[in-house]
Design an enzyme around this catalytic site. Structure first.
Site, mmCIF file in Angstrom:
data_model
loop_
_atom_site.group_PDB
_atom_site.id
_atom_site.type_symbol
_atom_site.label_atom_id
_atom_site.label_comp_id
_atom_site.label_asym_id
_atom_site.label_seq_id
_atom_site.Cartn_x
_atom_site.Cartn_y
_atom_site.Cartn_z
ATOM 1 N N CYS A 17 -2.324 11.133 -6.468
ATOM 2 C CA CYS A 17 -3.139 11.379 -7.656
ATOM 3 C C CYS A 17 -4.426 10.586 -7.490
ATOM 4 O O CYS A 17 -4.587 9.845 -6.525
ATOM 5 C CB CYS A 17 -2.408 10.945 -8.924
ATOM 6 S SG CYS A 17 -0.869 11.851 -9.235
ATOM 7 N N GLY A 45 -5.488 15.747 -6.239
ATOM 8 C CA GLY A 45 -4.564 16.381 -7.166
ATOM 9 C C GLY A 45 -5.197 17.588 -7.813
ATOM 10 O O GLY A 45 -6.297 17.500 -8.356
ATOM 11 N N ASN A 119 -1.640 6.114 -10.314
ATOM 12 C CA ASN A 119 -1.477 6.765 -9.011
ATOM 13 C C ASN A 119 -0.409 6.011 -8.242
ATOM 14 O O ASN A 119 -0.548 4.816 -7.986
ATOM 15 C CB ASN A 119 -2.809 6.737 -8.247
ATOM 16 C CG ASN A 119 -2.679 7.165 -6.785
ATOM 17 O OD1 ASN A 119 -3.432 6.712 -5.938
ATOM 18 N ND2 ASN A 119 -1.738 8.034 -6.492
ATOM 19 N N GLY A 120 0.657 6.703 -7.874
ATOM 20 C CA GLY A 120 1.712 6.062 -7.102
ATOM 21 C C GLY A 120 3.081 6.495 -7.571
ATOM 22 O O GLY A 120 3.227 7.454 -8.351
ATOM 23 N N CYS A 258 -0.871 2.721 2.527
ATOM 24 C CA CYS A 258 -0.375 3.971 3.122
ATOM 25 C C CYS A 258 -1.324 4.454 4.214
ATOM 26 O O CYS A 258 -2.481 4.785 3.945
ATOM 27 C CB CYS A 258 -0.244 5.032 2.035
ATOM 28 S SG CYS A 258 0.199 6.669 2.659
ATOM 29 N N TYR A 264 -5.031 11.783 6.316
ATOM 30 C CA TYR A 264 -5.157 13.059 5.589
ATOM 31 C C TYR A 264 -5.678 12.954 4.172
ATOM 32 O O TYR A 264 -6.567 13.703 3.772
ATOM 33 C CB TYR A 264 -3.787 13.746 5.564
ATOM 34 C CG TYR A 264 -3.754 15.050 4.802
ATOM 35 C CD1 TYR A 264 -4.200 16.231 5.392
ATOM 36 C CD2 TYR A 264 -3.285 15.110 3.494
ATOM 37 C CE1 TYR A 264 -4.164 17.436 4.694
ATOM 38 C CE2 TYR A 264 -3.249 16.316 2.793
ATOM 39 C CZ TYR A 264 -3.692 17.465 3.396
ATOM 40 O OH TYR A 264 -3.664 18.646 2.700
ATOM 41 N N ASP A 367 -4.815 19.280 14.493
ATOM 42 C CA ASP A 367 -4.418 19.311 13.087
ATOM 43 C C ASP A 367 -3.941 17.920 12.701
ATOM 44 O O ASP A 367 -3.615 17.102 13.561
ATOM 45 C CB ASP A 367 -3.313 20.347 12.865
ATOM 46 C CG ASP A 367 -3.275 20.854 11.423
ATOM 47 O OD1 ASP A 367 -4.029 20.328 10.590
ATOM 48 O OD2 ASP A 367 -2.483 21.772 11.145
ATOM 49 N N ASP A 368 -3.918 17.657 11.383
ATOM 50 C CA ASP A 368 -3.625 16.295 10.948
ATOM 51 C C ASP A 368 -2.146 15.961 10.932
ATOM 52 O O ASP A 368 -1.767 14.802 11.065
ATOM 53 C CB ASP A 368 -4.223 16.039 9.553
ATOM 54 C CG ASP A 368 -3.792 17.100 8.559
ATOM 55 O OD1 ASP A 368 -2.624 17.100 8.146
ATOM 56 O OD2 ASP A 368 -4.632 17.944 8.201
ATOM 57 N N CYS A 455 1.546 0.758 5.660
ATOM 58 C CA CYS A 455 2.886 1.318 5.524
ATOM 59 C C CYS A 455 2.971 2.561 6.400
ATOM 60 O O CYS A 455 2.212 3.512 6.209
ATOM 61 C CB CYS A 455 3.181 1.682 4.070
ATOM 62 S SG CYS A 455 4.813 2.453 3.851
#
Length: 495
Positions: A17, A45, A119-120, A258, A264, A367-368, A455
């Site tokens: 988000c 989002g 967000n999370g 992250c 991405y 591609d990612d 992470c």
């Protein structure tokens, strides 16, 4: 053989988000600043969005399902008068894709009203919600954000100030959260102690701005000031101005941003924790070129996030970069479509090959990621139908072999193609001539070895926090099967 004929579940892969907020001290209309910020964060989002404004202590909001440009027009924005505002774009990582789960939430409690945008994903949301429900709490939504709001309201009774209530609430929260809280007199920004999700701060004149990504600051004319540190709470109001609370800040080696933000999620013109998203993706392409060289005529990228890595691959390998795929910018991202059927159909509408570039060529296509395998077989087939003589598939992330519990919807191991198939098998399923995934041990090199902590649990299985107990104790689809043998994930497989 089409990958999505293998029976992968229809539950969608969900994205992040995005949050945005402004505490205005100038002749800036906060609602319009939020609108511009949300447009810049739309990639995070596409299900719903909302803006909550504070007009001299009176908090109102407008939120609905749909894109930012669909939910807001001049009449709506003009009606949202105030001196400060927070805003949100959502894709459901926890809770259903329904209107009541859209944010910001505006909560009424004994001290008045406050708004929250989050967000999370909390890993202990189930336990917290049960504990609160047992004490009589009645939840109106199915999202983690409401759990956080209840905790803040409960702690406010003894803490006095809302930021101190949030400080105490954070000690009970586990998992990922970057959030904005707006009370009648202040805006508060907070980031979880691991820093899973990005959050930064900017300034327009005397007005302070907060956003999930720096690109949103630029969109509203704000100058980037700094990132919010993991565990930090930043408060801004008229009485005391800007101040920071750092009692929840951990040592730097506990940071776990992250890594998929760089691969991405984030927009290419953003900088996160001092690292350019664009440069990190180019570096990923350079690493792929060194790890998986191949003789070819052109390098192309799958729009959008594959393009930067393709440029890096081209620069490192010396193979010319070409635009080989045209993207219809009016079709949403297939990765975050709510259902498998929607993802599959949107691929055909979204991408179209350039035959004049591809015909008779040996093509490296970047591609990612490959998560379920929804799009990669179609892309390879599309390139071959356009006349490509060879197709060499390179992926700028490692294979996904573990679920994510922190807000990225990589929901269960049974749905991940790299768990069910070897790289050699995936290569055959895609129809590519060769396949190479980004090496997991090179992720820090992609970030120029400057990042204090990331992470990578979805690639390594090394989770920085305890996992949700309810998933481990029987929620098979969302849980982790520690007994299942992992596939051998190695270097390039040639078919």
């Amino acid at each position: 053989m089409s990958i999505d004929s293998q029976g992968y579940a229809a539950e969608g892969l969900h994205e992040e988000c995005g949050v945005f907020g402004i505490y205005g001290n100038d002749s800036i209309a906060p609602a319009y600043a939020c609108y511009n910020g949300l447009l810049a964060l739309q990639h995070r989002g596409q299900e719903s969005c909302g803006i909550a404004v504070n007009d001299k202590g009176v908090i109102t909001n407008h939120r609905s399902m749909g894109l930012v440009s669909e939910v807001f027009d001049h009449d709506v924005l003009d009606s949202l008068e105030g001196q400060m505002a927070i805003a949100h774009v959502r894709y459901s990582t926890a809770g259903g894709s329904v209107s009541e789960n859209s944010q910001p939430l505006v909560m009424r409690y004994v001290r008045g009203r406050f708004a929250i945008a989050h967000n999370g994903n909390l890993t202990n949301a189930y336990e917290l919600k049960k504990k609160l429900s047992d004490k009589g709490a009645i939840f109106q939504t199915t999202i983690d954000s409401e759990v956080i709001a209840y905790l803040i309201a409960a702690e406010r009774v003894g803490a006095g100030k809302v930021e101190l209530a949030l400080e105490q609430a954070m000690k009970q929260l586990e998992g990922a959260y970057s959030l904005l809280v707006m009370s009648p007199r202040k805006i508060i920004a907070a980031r979880d102690p691991h820093g899973f999700r990005p959050l930064c701060m900017g300034k327009i004149g005397a007005s302070y701005v907060f956003a999930s990504e720096s690109c949103a600051l630029a969109a509203c004319g704000a100058e980037f000031v700094r990132d919010i540190d993991p565990g930090e709470i930043v408060v801004v109001d008229d009485k005391d101005g800007l101040r920071s609370i750092r009692t929840n800040c951990p040592p730097p080696d506990k940071k776990s941003l992250c890594v998929f933000e760089y691969i991405y999620f984030a927009r290419t013109d953003s900088e996160i924790d001092g690292i350019s998203v664009y440069q990190s993706r180019k570096e990923a392409g350079r690493i792929l070129a060194r790890e998986f060289p191949v003789e070819a005529d052109i390098v192309i990228g799958v729009p959008e996030s594959g393009i930067d890595a393709a440029i890096g691959y081209s620069e490192e390998s010396g193979i010319p970069y070409e635009k080989g795929i045209v993207k219809n910018g009016y079709i949403g991202r297939t990765f975050i479509k709510p259902t498998q059927k929607e993802r599959a159909s949107s691929v055909k509408l979204k991408l179209n090959p350039l035959r004049s570039v591809l015909e008779g060529k040996r093509v490296v296509v970047i591609d990612d990621s490959i998560v379920r395998g929804t799009t990669c077989d179609r892309i390879v087939r599309m390139l071959r139908n356009a006349g490509a003589k060879e197709v060499h598939l390179r992926i700028s992330s490692p294979p996904f072999i573990w679920p994510c519990y922190y807000g990225t919807d990589i929901p269960s191991r049974e749905e991940l193609i790299a768990v069910n198939h070897s790289i050699d098998e995936i290569c055959k399923l895609t129809g590519a001539d060769t396949l190479g995934f980004f090496p997991p041990d090179k992720l820090h090199e992609m970030l120029f070895c400057r990042n204090a902590g990331i992470c990578d649990a979805c690639f390594s299985g090394k989770y920085p926090t305890p996992l949700p107990k309810q998933s481990l104790e029987g929620k098979e689809r969302g849980g982790v099967n520690f007994d299942k043998k992992l596939p051998c994930v190695g270097k390039e497989e040639t078919v």
